[in-house]
Design a protein around this motif. Structure first.
Motif, PDB file in Angstrom:
ATOM      1  N   GLU A  85     127.575 -83.496 -11.604  1.00 15.72           N
ATOM      2  CA  GLU A  85     128.815 -83.939 -12.237  1.00 15.72           C
ATOM      3  C   GLU A  85     129.193 -83.065 -13.427  1.00 15.72           C
ATOM      4  O   GLU A  85     130.370 -82.827 -13.697  1.00 15.72           O
ATOM      5  CB  GLU A  85     128.666 -85.386 -12.706  1.00 15.72           C
ATOM      6  N   LEU A  86     128.189 -82.571 -14.138  1.00 13.70           N
ATOM      7  CA  LEU A  86     128.428 -81.792 -15.348  1.00 13.70           C
ATOM      8  C   LEU A  86     128.558 -80.295 -15.092  1.00 13.70           C
ATOM      9  O   LEU A  86     128.632 -79.502 -16.025  1.00 13.70           O
ATOM     10  CB  LEU A  86     127.302 -82.052 -16.356  1.00 13.70           C
TER      11      LEU A  86
ATOM     12  N   LYS B 255     127.677 -81.405 -22.212  1.00 10.32           N
ATOM     13  CA  LYS B 255     129.000 -81.036 -21.725  1.00 10.32           C
ATOM     14  C   LYS B 255     129.048 -79.515 -21.565  1.00 10.32           C
ATOM     15  O   LYS B 255     129.212 -78.784 -22.542  1.00 10.32           O
ATOM     16  CB  LYS B 255     130.075 -81.506 -22.699  1.00 10.32           C
ATOM     17  N   PRO B 256     128.889 -79.042 -20.322  1.00  8.74           N
ATOM     18  CA  PRO B 256     128.816 -77.600 -20.107  1.00  8.74           C
ATOM     19  C   PRO B 256     130.151 -76.906 -20.351  1.00  8.74           C
ATOM     20  O   PRO B 256     131.213 -77.506 -20.267  1.00  8.74           O
ATOM     21  CB  PRO B 256     128.427 -77.489 -18.638  1.00  8.74           C
TER      22      PRO B 256
ATOM     23  N   LYS C  99     123.833 -86.350 -12.050  1.00  5.83           N
ATOM     24  CA  LYS C  99     124.561 -86.099 -13.293  1.00  5.83           C
ATOM     25  C   LYS C  99     124.692 -84.597 -13.554  1.00  5.83           C
ATOM     26  O   LYS C  99     125.730 -84.138 -14.033  1.00  5.83           O
ATOM     27  CB  LYS C  99     123.849 -86.782 -14.464  1.00  5.83           C
TER      28      LYS C  99
ATOM     29  N   ASN D  41     121.176 -78.101 -21.507  1.00  2.00           N
ATOM     30  CA  ASN D  41     122.372 -77.277 -21.338  1.00  2.00           C
ATOM     31  C   ASN D  41     122.478 -76.840 -19.880  1.00  2.00           C
ATOM     32  O   ASN D  41     121.585 -76.180 -19.364  1.00  2.00           O
ATOM     33  CB  ASN D  41     122.265 -76.055 -22.263  1.00  2.00           C
ATOM     34  N   TYR D  42     123.585 -77.185 -19.229  1.00  2.00           N
ATOM     35  CA  TYR D  42     123.769 -76.849 -17.822  1.00  2.00           C
ATOM     36  C   TYR D  42     124.653 -75.628 -17.612  1.00  2.00           C
ATOM     37  O   TYR D  42     125.047 -75.318 -16.491  1.00  2.00           O
ATOM     38  CB  TYR D  42     124.371 -78.040 -17.068  1.00  2.00           C
ATOM     39  N   ASP D  43     124.982 -74.919 -18.691  1.00  2.00           N
ATOM     40  CA  ASP D  43     125.819 -73.728 -18.566  1.00  2.00           C
ATOM     41  C   ASP D  43     125.169 -72.729 -17.623  1.00  2.00           C
ATOM     42  O   ASP D  43     124.039 -72.292 -17.834  1.00  2.00           O
ATOM     43  CB  ASP D  43     126.013 -73.060 -19.932  1.00  2.00           C
TER      44      ASP D  43
ATOM     45  N   ARG E  59     130.581 -72.782 -16.104  1.00  3.29           N
ATOM     46  CA  ARG E  59     130.038 -73.233 -14.833  1.00  3.29           C
ATOM     47  C   ARG E  59     129.931 -72.074 -13.851  1.00  3.29           C
ATOM     48  O   ARG E  59     130.692 -71.120 -13.919  1.00  3.29           O
ATOM     49  CB  ARG E  59     130.925 -74.321 -14.224  1.00  3.29           C
TER      50      ARG E  59
ATOM     51  N   GLU F 161     124.501 -86.586 -21.915  1.00  2.00           N
ATOM     52  CA  GLU F 161     125.124 -86.149 -23.156  1.00  2.00           C
ATOM     53  C   GLU F 161     125.686 -84.727 -23.084  1.00  2.00           C
ATOM     54  O   GLU F 161     126.541 -84.352 -23.853  1.00  2.00           O
ATOM     55  CB  GLU F 161     124.099 -86.210 -24.295  1.00  2.00           C
TER      56      GLU F 161
END
Length: 327
Positions: A93-94, A17-18, A90, A66-68, A21, A15
């Motif tokens: 990918e994000l 969306k970073p 994933k 959160n992948y920020d 990056r 779910e």
């Protein structure tokens, strides 16, 4: 992994969306927090090893939303289940920065955490250019021969003075020969200027220690300045040693050290060196802990060998010789 965590792996990772990056290795190496994912039961082991680092780690947080600007490292990923590996895929990918924990720490620390090593680290031989690339091996041999030739000319007057000083101070041979373990576990005779009294090991093999009473006055000076190593030019010309590599050790000590230090004999995958990354990066020491630290640098050198790294070590060695640092 329990049902709650499994649901987190399946839902949250898909779910997010970073926005921001990490776009370079340099940025990844400056993060204050890294996230580590490993098999159950390994959490405490990893936490204990990294407890003194100047950054924090979070282990197995599958509820991460959160992948920020997140650095995500994995350890023994082959032992993770399908959902856990899917989480890592994933995350990649994000936009998260994802890589094996050991390789990340290698770059950030400048040495290899040997207690985190497992067999898989060594089984990708192509990742070790010093082991798998003939061009690299040839270049290293050419550098060895050129360096040995230049050293022979420069060091000749020093060697003559050293030989006279040794002979004047104490009875016994000028040169000292001792069996050491080299590449592929083959033994050879290392050649050095004698720096100890002739009966130094009458009670059996002993580790050299700082301020060792067995060392002569001349010996203290030539050991501090590395002059005692100059006769190893002969070992280099014979192809038994390289200018740079892990220092050769005696079998009696190796047999003991490998009981405490993971993959200690892997250092023998390459030729031993007159000087090395461990010698210019870590101060003199003669304990198991010191041997562990030197092994960290030796493994790092084998993994990340390059001509540039060899030149860097040579320059640092010159500094040691000129200013008497190290050893």
């Amino acid at each position: 992994m329990d049902m709650k965590i499994e649901e987190s792996v399946q839902s949250n990772a898909f779910e997010v969306k970073p926005v921001n990056r990490i776009k370079s290795k340099g940025k990844a190496l400056t993060q204050n927090i890294i996230y580590v994912y490993c098999p159950a039961g390994k959490e405490a082991e990893i936490a204990d090893i990294v407890k003194d680092y100047d950054f924090d780690i979070v282990v197995n947080d599958y509820e991460l939303e959160n992948y920020d600007k997140k650095v995500i490292c994995h350890y023994e990923s082959s032992s993770l289940n399908k959902q856990q590996r899917g989480f890592l895929v994933k995350a990649t990918e994000l936009g998260a920065w994802v890589e094996p924990l050991v390789s990340y720490l290698d770059t950030r620390l400048g040495y290899t955490e040997v207690h985190l090593l497992h067999s898989g680290y060594f089984l990708h031989q192509k990742a070790f250019s010093i082991l798998s690339t003939k061009r690299t091996q040839l270049a290293k041999r050419v550098i060895d021969l050129l360096a040995a030739a230049i050293l022979s000319l420069i060091a000749l007057p020093v060697c003559l003075i050293t030989a006279i000083a040794i002979k004047v101070e104490s009875k016994g041979p000028i040169l000292y020969r001792q069996k050491r373990v080299g590449q592929y576990n083959d033994e050879f005779e290392v050649i050095k200027f004698r720096s100890m009294c002739t009966d130094a090991e009458k009670s059996g093999a002993q580790w050299a220690i700082k301020n060792d009473s067995r060392v002569t006055k001349v010996g203290k000076f030539i050991r501090k300045t590395r002059i005692d190593e100059l006769p190893q030019i002969i070992n280099i010309l014979k192809g038994e040693m390289s200018i740079i590599g892990p220092r050769p050790e005696r079998e009696v000590f190796i047999s003991d050290l490998e009981k405490s230090i993971p993959y200690y004999r892997f250092r023998h995958a390459v030729k031993p060196g007159v000087t090395g990354l461990a010698q210019v990066s870590y101060p003199y020491g003669a304990s198991i802990e010191d041997a562990v630290w030197k092994h960290k640098y030796d493994i790092y050198y084998i993994k990340h060998h390059s001509t540039f790294l060899d030149i860097k070590i040579l320059l640092k060695t010159v500094k040691v010789v000129l200013f008497g640092a190290g050893r």
